[in-house]
Design an enzyme around this catalytic site. Structure first.
Site, PDB file in Angstrom:
ATOM      1  N   THR A 164       2.351   3.072   0.115  1.00  0.00           N
ATOM      2  CA  THR A 164       3.512   2.233  -0.190  1.00  0.00           C
ATOM      3  C   THR A 164       4.759   3.089   0.009  1.00  0.00           C
ATOM      4  O   THR A 164       4.656   4.272   0.344  1.00  0.00           O
ATOM      5  CB  THR A 164       3.475   1.738  -1.653  1.00  0.00           C
ATOM      6  OG1 THR A 164       3.798   2.830  -2.517  1.00  0.00           O
ATOM      7  CG2 THR A 164       2.113   1.184  -2.030  1.00  0.00           C
ATOM      8  N   CYS A 165       5.940   2.486  -0.239  1.00  0.00           N
ATOM      9  CA  CYS A 165       7.150   3.283  -0.039  1.00  0.00           C
ATOM     10  C   CYS A 165       7.274   4.385  -1.099  1.00  0.00           C
ATOM     11  O   CYS A 165       8.000   5.347  -0.909  1.00  0.00           O
ATOM     12  CB  CYS A 165       8.383   2.393  -0.023  1.00  0.00           C
ATOM     13  SG  CYS A 165       8.515   1.351  -1.460  1.00  0.00           S
TER      14      CYS A 165
ATOM     15  N   ARG B  35       4.409   5.875  -2.712  1.00  0.00           N
ATOM     16  CA  ARG B  35       3.244   6.757  -2.831  1.00  0.00           C
ATOM     17  C   ARG B  35       2.313   6.618  -1.631  1.00  0.00           C
ATOM     18  O   ARG B  35       2.225   5.553  -1.027  1.00  0.00           O
ATOM     19  CB  ARG B  35       2.470   6.478  -4.124  1.00  0.00           C
ATOM     20  CG  ARG B  35       1.777   5.136  -4.189  1.00  0.00           C
ATOM     21  CD  ARG B  35       1.088   4.918  -5.526  1.00  0.00           C
ATOM     22  NE  ARG B  35       2.061   4.881  -6.603  1.00  0.00           N
ATOM     23  CZ  ARG B  35       2.127   5.784  -7.586  1.00  0.00           C
ATOM     24  NH1 ARG B  35       1.255   6.776  -7.643  1.00  0.00           N
ATOM     25  NH2 ARG B  35       3.037   5.678  -8.525  1.00  0.00           N
TER      26      ARG B  35
ATOM     27  N   PRO C 122       5.571  -5.319 -10.708  1.00  0.00           N
ATOM     28  CA  PRO C 122       4.301  -5.967 -10.379  1.00  0.00           C
ATOM     29  C   PRO C 122       3.822  -5.769  -8.932  1.00  0.00           C
ATOM     30  O   PRO C 122       2.657  -5.988  -8.651  1.00  0.00           O
ATOM     31  CB  PRO C 122       4.609  -7.445 -10.635  1.00  0.00           C
ATOM     32  CG  PRO C 122       6.070  -7.577 -10.392  1.00  0.00           C
ATOM     33  CD  PRO C 122       6.697  -6.253 -10.711  1.00  0.00           C
TER      34      PRO C 122
ATOM     35  N   GLY D 258      32.025  -9.825   1.023  1.00  0.00           N
ATOM     36  CA  GLY D 258      31.769  -8.403   1.258  1.00  0.00           C
ATOM     37  C   GLY D 258      30.301  -8.255   1.575  1.00  0.00           C
ATOM     38  O   GLY D 258      29.524  -9.209   1.442  1.00  0.00           O
TER      39      GLY D 258
END
Lengths: 442, 269
Positions: free
Chosen positions: A51-52, A54, A115, A189
């Protein structure tokens, strides 16, 4: 040598993102690497979670030292030499189980209790399962980790209250407008946080309009959410129809003033409007928060909510850790019974073999046995086996600190030759034996 | 103590218990307190039915014989209306605001121990219509009051940035606003018919507008509040807090009207 669980990996706690992104793998690469690791690293089973936050390998092995070295080398080969020094962590045995349970429950996540990690772990497990690198031990361990995560989520407040600014903004908007489907969201913005909040609202069915000084940037952000881009001059017109307004410009003074809102308020007949001012310095004059049906939250307000929610999650984390502890202990008992399996299978075969051999010896001397008598004899033999094994099986199952000594003693007393690498079917049979022994005992 | 009095006390106690459970649910949340509160309210309604049956049997005829029995029926319908309409919408948390109203109306019914008969010479079909439509209108207003109170509390919590448990459990502002409007829209025509039929009935008895009682004055004031709320919503785009406060004031006037009739009844006029 018994089969043991290991975890080797890097996470947001130990490794900066520049290194984690070098180690991250997509599904295709994951499948290839799983087979390579199982074939070359002395692993019997393996699941690769990427994952981002781990990249971890959860595996079972009969050669722990070799496996740990090989998996560490697998991580090191993809970064500059020495770059991962001190970054890679290892967990073995019960520690590995505890780590997996904590990860699946969100207790090791960057945002405590988030989650998404459970879904990511499930995906990694499904991929490994489809690739055939999951067996009894890892299958049971992951299955249990999903149940632990569910327990933690349902029995504690670990997942209560969002902690990301964009999610909090969405929740607040829902508390004002109910269903967000079809609601008009105006993004003024295009700061990253504002864009993220707008995307979250659009994901819940809101219509997005983007106003930015840079028309190209406005068009790009709007296109990503099937929204419309409008020029800065259309601000008052868009304010008149918007339900939620997210401001994140870099303007040094207030963009939305009470004077502007007085006029806009009349145009919109004071329909409720929710301002989320994420800009620093602020875009919305705080005085408009006291106008009729105008609700204003700035970045400090949202971060305060985030801190409170996080604090509540941290309070719940203690309770969650206790659930994990109890589940780890339960899993440890199951692993212990699994380690006993070869001994139990051998013991049962030995005793049954002796009894059946004796039966065969006396059968020629028992002429004229009718079917009922033959059946009674079989039952008697089975009963002798069960009664003989009851106490040893119970002692083995109880485990405790001297569990290994008990296993060796039983092996020595009965002269058992045990192959620790017995295949799973025998283990399942042994498990059933243990269950039966427990039932008889109780 | 006779059976009716015992049933009355039992019903009051049961509503008070339901009220406590609804408050507990609002304050602390949890499925258990919702279930307890809803079941206790359902039991209270059951007891209430028996109480109404016994009092009507005592009176010798069904119907709304006097202000006390009218209040007993009104409180029953408010509780029943809440349970029937809010449970489906998952708005049971509003029970914390509606059960006290029910309890208050029922206690009003018990201010005197027995049912006061409407004098024979003032009975008419017009009076029956007047009472029935007023009762139905006030049921809708009572529910609208609970919704409006929830709106005002929720809006204050949002403005003060107190986003804790009560805020999380109360429904969205827009949901409350739309529901409040709907209930007032249902109640207002009924109440209007009630006011008109009451005026005709009073005229038939030869009572002119110069001799309006306190109850009648408050009833007209309540009608005026609700009329203003609906008019301002339609014409001036009123919504949210102002509409909620207007609704609450309207219902309080309706309660004051009921209080006026009770006092009038106690005075024997």
């Amino acid at each position: 040598m018994t089969t043991e669980l290991i975890v080797v990996g890097v996470s947001h706690r130990t490794t900066p993102v520049e290194l984690r992104e070098q180690l991250a793998v997509d599904a295709e690469r994951c499948a290839t690497d799983l087979h390579r690791l199982v074939d070359e690293s002395g692993l019997t089973e393996a699941v690769l979670v990427s994952t981002c936050n781990r990249v971890e390998l959860i595996a079972s092995t009969r050669e722990r030292a070799l496996a740990l070295r090989a998996v560490t080398a697998y991580f090191n080969e993809r970064t500059a030499p020495g770059a991962l020094d001190g970054c890679i962590y290892e967990h073995t045995g019960v520690g590995a189980v505890r780590h997996l349970f904590r990860v699946a429950s969100g207790l090791d996540s960057m945002v405590l209790g988030e989650p998404q990690i459970l879904g990511q772990v499930k995906e990694a497990f499904t991929l490994a399962h489809d690739e055939g690198t999951v067996g009894t031990l890892l299958g049971r361990c992951f299955d249990r980790s999903f149940k632990v995560a569910k327990r933690v989520r349902s029995e504690t407040d670990i997942a209560e209250g969002n902690v990301s600014v964009s999610s909090i903004a969405c929740d607040l908007a829902e508390k004002i407008f109910g269903d967000l489907a079809g609601r008009a969201v105006l993004l003024v913005g295009a700061g990253k946080m504002g864009e993220s909040a707008a995307r979250s609202l659009a994901a819940r069915g809101a219509r997005l309009t983007v106003i930015n000084r840079d028309p190209q940037k406005a068009a790009r952000v709007a296109a990503a959410c099937q929204g419309d881009a409008r020029p800065m001059e259309a601000l008052a017109t868009e304010l008149a129809v918007a339900d939620v307004v997210i401001t994140s410009t870099s303007k040094p003074d207030f963009l939305i003033t009470p004077e502007l809102m007085e006029g806009v308020g009349k145009m919109r007949r004071w329909k409720p409007i929710f301002f989320i001012d994420i800009a620093v310095p602020r875009d919305v004059d705080p005085r408009i928060g006291s106008l009729r049906n105008v609700f204003l939250y700035d970045v400090d307000d949202l971060e305060k909510v985030s801190r409170e929610n996080l604090s509540a999650r941290q309070r719940a984390a203690g309770e969650a850790e206790r659930i994990v502890d109890a589940e780890v202990a339960e899993f440890e008992r199951w692993m212990h019974s699994l380690a006993l399996s070869p001994t139990i299978v051998a013991l049962r075969e030995k005793v049954r073999g002796i009894v059946l051999a004796e039966k065969q010896k006396v059968l020629p001397r028992l002429d004229g046995l009718n079917p009922q008598q033959a059946q009674a004899l079989d039952r008697m033999c089975e009963s002798i086996v069960n009664q003989l094994l009851h106490r040893p099986l119970t002692e083995l199952k109880q485990g405790g600190e001297d569990a290994q000594d008990t296993v060796l003693l039983v092996q020595r007393l009965f002269g058992l030759t045990v192959d620790a690498e017995q295949p799973s079917p025998g283990e399942s049979q042994a498990e059933a034996e243990l269950e039966a022994a427990t039932r008889r005992r109780t | 103590m006779d059976l009716a009095a015992a049933l009355f006390l039992g019903t009051v106690a049961s509503y008070a218990l339901a009220c406590a459970f609804f408050f507990a649910h609002l304050a602390r949340g949890g499925e258990r307190s919702t279930r307890l509160a809803t079941r206790t309210l359902a039991a209270s309604i059951g007891l209430h039915v028996v109480f109404l049956g016994v009092t009507m049997a005592d009176a010798g005829r069904p119907g709304l014989a006097g202000i006390h029995q009218t209040l007993a029926v009104l409180s029953f319908l408010v509780a029943l209306g809440f349970l029937a309409s809010m449970r489906r919408r998952r708005l049971t948390v509003l029970g914390a605001f509606i059960t006290p109203v029910t309890l208050l109306l029922l206690l009003g019914a018990g201010l005197r121990g027995h049912v006061t008969e409407v004098p024979e010479h003032v009975r008419s079909a017009m009076l029956s219509v007047h009472i029935v439509v007023n009762v139905l209108g006030i049921v809708a207003f009572a529910l609208a009051f609970a919704v409006a109170l929830a709106y005002v509390i929720q809006e204050q919590l949002l403005r003060r940035k107190q986003l804790g448990g009560v805020f999380q459990r109360l429904p969205a502002l827009d949901v409350l606003d739309a529901l409040g409007l709907r209930l007032v829209t249902i109640g207002f025509p009924l109440f209007t018919v009630g006011v008109v039929t009451g005026s005709i009935w009073a005229a038939q008895l030869g009572r002119g507008s110069a001799s309006l009682s306190t109850g009648q004055n408050f009833a007209l004031l309540a009608w005026l509040f609700f009329a203003c709320v609906l008019l301002a919503r339609a014409a001036a785009g009123w919504r949210g807090r102002r509409a909620a406060v207007g609704t609450m004031l309207g219902f309080l006037c309706a309660l004051a009207a009921i209080g006026g009739y009770l006092l009038q009844s106690a005075g024997g006029t």
